[in-house]
Enzyme design. Structure first.
Site, PDB file in Angstrom:
ATOM      1  CD  GLU A 163      32.837  76.602  33.462  1.00  0.00           C
ATOM      2  OE1 GLU A 163      33.700  75.934  33.079  1.00  0.00           O
ATOM      3  OE2 GLU A 163      31.975  76.456  34.173  1.00  0.00           O
ATOM      4  N   PRO A 164      32.687  81.976  31.950  1.00  0.00           N
ATOM      5  CG  PRO A 164      34.080  83.837  31.468  1.00  0.00           C
ATOM      6  CD  PRO A 164      33.493  82.811  32.628  1.00  0.00           C
ATOM      7  N   GLY A 165      34.029  80.791  29.917  1.00  0.00           N
ATOM      8  CA  GLY A 165      35.051  80.061  28.960  1.00  0.00           C
ATOM      9  C   GLY A 165      34.422  79.524  27.740  1.00  0.00           C
ATOM     10  NE  ARG A 166      30.284  74.869  26.558  1.00  0.00           N
ATOM     11  CZ  ARG A 166      30.687  73.655  26.299  1.00  0.00           C
ATOM     12  NH1 ARG A 166      30.966  73.369  25.146  1.00  0.00           N
ATOM     13  NH2 ARG A 166      31.231  72.755  27.070  1.00  0.00           N
ATOM     14  CE1 TYR A 184      28.977  64.436  30.494  1.00  0.00           C
ATOM     15  CE2 TYR A 184      30.391  65.073  28.648  1.00  0.00           C
ATOM     16  CZ  TYR A 184      29.905  64.272  29.493  1.00  0.00           C
ATOM     17  OH  TYR A 184      30.670  63.002  29.756  1.00  0.00           O
ATOM     18  CB  CYS A 236      29.139  51.319  18.183  1.00  0.00           C
ATOM     19  SG  CYS A 236      30.013  51.377  16.511  1.00  0.00           S
TER      20      CYS A 236
END
Length: 141
Positions: free
Chosen positions: A56-59, A104, A132
């Site tokens: 998943e190369p999206g990031r 995450y 908060c």
């Protein structure tokens, strides 16, 4: 436009790459170079096994495409011996928003001050999100 490349580690599969837009065409050689390195490592470590990789190369592609700018909506001094030993800043975003990669993926963000005046005194600081919640800590600088 379609580039085809024979899988170097098994020789059976053909990888189809369909570049769309200028940016993908510019980084296509980098993708092919990375694929060659991964294929070499697979051949070295798994020579007789049929290994399937799902990526998943999206990031990777999107990380350098934007910069997040936040507004400081509050600040607080933690005092020790009547002097500020720690400053806490609260921003209008957090780990439940644009900085969810911290929560995450346990990634590290890079902080840049807009005013980099070298004569300003610096403090150990914590940047918190606006919820908060105790997990909404964006960074410690």
């Amino acid at each position: 436009m379609c580039n085809q490349k024979k899988c170097s580690w098994c020789g059976k599969h053909t990888v189809h790459i369909h570049p769309r837009g200028v940016m993908l065409q510019l980084i296509l050689p980098i993708i092919i170079e990375i694929a060659d390195i991964v294929n070499s490592a697979l051949e070295e470590h798994f020579p007789n096994e049929n290994v399937e990789i799902i990526a998943e190369p999206g990031r990777f592609f999107a990380a350098s495409a934007f910069t997040v700018i936040c507004r400081i909506i509050g600040k607080r001094d933690v005092l020790r011996d009547k002097e500020a030993s720690l400053k806490m800043y609260y921003i209008n975003d957090g780990v439940y928003g644009s900085f969810n990669c911290i929560l995450y993926k346990e990634e590290v963000t890079v902080e840049h001050l807009l005013d980099e005046n070298k004569n300003l005194k610096t403090f150990k600081s914590v940047i918190w999100g606006h919820t908060c919640h105790c997990a909404d800590k964006v960074c410690l600088i």
